[in-house]
Write an enzyme that holds these catalytic residues in place. Sequence first.
Site, mmCIF file in Angstrom:
data_model
loop_
_atom_site.group_PDB
_atom_site.id
_atom_site.type_symbol
_atom_site.label_atom_id
_atom_site.label_comp_id
_atom_site.label_asym_id
_atom_site.label_seq_id
_atom_site.Cartn_x
_atom_site.Cartn_y
_atom_site.Cartn_z
ATOM 1 N N GLY A 253 50.460 -2.812 -84.003
ATOM 2 C CA GLY A 253 50.190 -4.173 -83.260
ATOM 3 C C GLY A 253 50.791 -4.456 -82.053
ATOM 4 N N CYS A 366 23.412 -0.829 -67.465
ATOM 5 C CA CYS A 366 22.107 -1.833 -67.460
ATOM 6 C C CYS A 366 22.244 -3.147 -68.397
ATOM 7 C CB CYS A 366 20.692 -1.285 -67.682
ATOM 8 S SG CYS A 366 20.608 -0.038 -66.572
ATOM 9 N N GLU A 367 23.354 -3.922 -67.800
ATOM 10 C CA GLU A 367 23.569 -5.053 -68.322
ATOM 11 C C GLU A 367 24.446 -5.908 -67.429
ATOM 12 O OE1 GLU A 367 24.015 -4.148 -72.729
ATOM 13 O OE2 GLU A 367 25.339 -5.822 -72.697
HETATM 14 N N1 LLP Z 1 47.345 0.037 -88.646
HETATM 15 C C1 LLP Z 1 45.956 -0.453 -88.987
HETATM 16 C C2 LLP Z 1 45.846 -0.569 -90.489
HETATM 17 C C3 LLP Z 1 45.047 -0.960 -87.993
HETATM 18 O O1 LLP Z 1 44.104 -1.310 -88.511
HETATM 19 C C4 LLP Z 1 45.345 -0.848 -86.797
HETATM 20 C C5 LLP Z 1 44.403 -1.397 -85.815
HETATM 21 C C6 LLP Z 1 46.582 -0.057 -86.354
HETATM 22 C C7 LLP Z 1 47.457 0.251 -87.474
HETATM 23 C C8 LLP Z 1 47.005 -0.113 -84.948
HETATM 24 O O2 LLP Z 1 47.037 -1.317 -84.157
HETATM 25 P P1 LLP Z 1 47.651 -1.040 -82.507
HETATM 26 O O3 LLP Z 1 49.248 -0.808 -82.651
HETATM 27 O O4 LLP Z 1 46.816 -0.106 -81.931
HETATM 28 O O5 LLP Z 1 47.490 -2.370 -82.275
HETATM 29 N N2 LLP Z 1 39.522 -1.972 -80.846
HETATM 30 C C9 LLP Z 1 40.770 -3.028 -80.487
HETATM 31 C C10 LLP Z 1 41.938 -2.950 -81.405
HETATM 32 C C11 LLP Z 1 41.599 -2.880 -82.872
HETATM 33 C C12 LLP Z 1 42.814 -2.658 -83.765
HETATM 34 C C13 LLP Z 1 42.219 -2.301 -85.070
HETATM 35 N N3 LLP Z 1 43.476 -2.241 -86.010
HETATM 36 C C14 LLP Z 1 40.933 -3.348 -79.033
HETATM 37 O O6 LLP Z 1 40.310 -2.481 -78.302
HETATM 38 O O7 LLP Z 1 41.750 -4.108 -78.865
#
Ligand code: LLP
Length: 442
Positions: A253, A366-367
């Site tokens: 996160g 195309c959007e």
């Molecule tokens: N662990 C779990 C269980 C998760 O669901 C996620 C991300 C992470 C770790 C890694 O989180 P990070 O460190 O990358 O924040 N597509 C979205 C982000 C979706 C994140 C989903 N889960 C975006 O482009 O912002």
Amino acid sequence: MSGSTNQSIKPVTAKVNQNGNLSIGGCDTIDLASKYGTPLYVLDEATIRTICKDYKDAFASYAKVNMMYASKALCTMAVSKILAEEGFGFDVVSAGEIYTVYKSGADMNKVLFNGNNKTVSELTLALELGVGRFSVDNFLELSLLNELAKSADKTADILLRITPGIECHTHEYIQTGHLDSKFGFDLTQVDEAVELILNEYSNLKLRGLHAHIGSQIFETQVYHDEIEILVKELAHLDEKFGLKLDEINIGGGLGVKYTDKDCPPSTYKIADVILKSLNESIEKYGIEPPTLYIEPGRSIISTSGVTLYTAGSSKQVPHGKKYVAVDGGMADNARPAMYGAEYSACVANKPEAETLQTVTIAGRFCESGDILIREISLPELGEGDILCVYNTGAYNYSMSSNYNRVPKPAMVLVNNSQSDIIIERETLDDLISHDRIPDRLK
Ligand code: LLP
């Protein structure tokens, strides 16, 4: 306390070279664009290794820490290889990610399988390849995994994914730890899950608890609260069932800096809050220090990546905006269209030229919603100029599509003035390679 690379918009090796061009990893980005074509994802190895070191140094004072890279941010065999070399394990969420990590030669015991609806074939593959931990999300998965492990004559090591009930102030789509979430067991369901594991599911071995509160997080207090909830629950399970669970996984996160408006904390700051909270909670609830798992994705890979585009047509709306279109857009970077995400950019063939205009960078799909950057100050940008969009390492390629039947871009890894393809550019034949025309139409 020092800074870390997630606090920078650009890769650590980004500079202006003797040709007056942007260089990354010692490679001239204009040469990269002409050698490999555009759009091109460029990944800087030094930035990845620097943030890995930042994480390891930041958590060094706690003896039992396991770092898992969240592959969903960017999963390729070369990236997996680098992360494994840095000592990271992997959080994976699909057969595709499991297979990629496995084929890169990673130690499968250091892999954790997450997900709220893992399929039978994915769980079977994970058991076969020796995935080290399953973060079990729900009651169905408990019974399914127990059955599959029993038929394979194995015991699956599991964590229970819980919903800690923490709201963090990030985009609604990427919050996961609040109570009304599709992920994990509600805290009120944990006792029942544990009773089932202890009394009925003899092919499951419960090791600990897992939670993830969201993504692109800048606050630190949420981690403090999350840890307290997890440790308190460990103490509760000890008291109620005499279970000495010794693992907590706090998910990922930590945010990154996409534009000057973003101020993410450093890995050092976040580690400080996490470890302080952990030590306080251990003391408060009287448990043995557990092994701490963290699962960063974005903060590991985002800053290392940039995307190079070639500018094409432009349009000055009378008394309105100036649009410049590039040869990519929402299919290689869905985040602006999906989350309203903002990015920073420069003109790679004149990064230091005076900024003379405010332009909106339009994609080629195309959007109308395919706008990569709204109103950015840039030097003159016209046909043939190369635009470099920063911080595209995470959730760009991994969320890319073939919308409009456009082939996906290539990805190169740069380091010490060397560049190597790590993902080939898709060809037109790749695009039709899975198409079939039924005989009756021939
Ligand atoms: N662990 C779990 C269980 C998760 O669901 C996620 C991300 C992470 C770790 C890694 O989180 P990070 O460190 O990358 O924040 N597509 C979205 C982000 C979706 C994140 C989903 N889960 C975006 O482009 O912002």
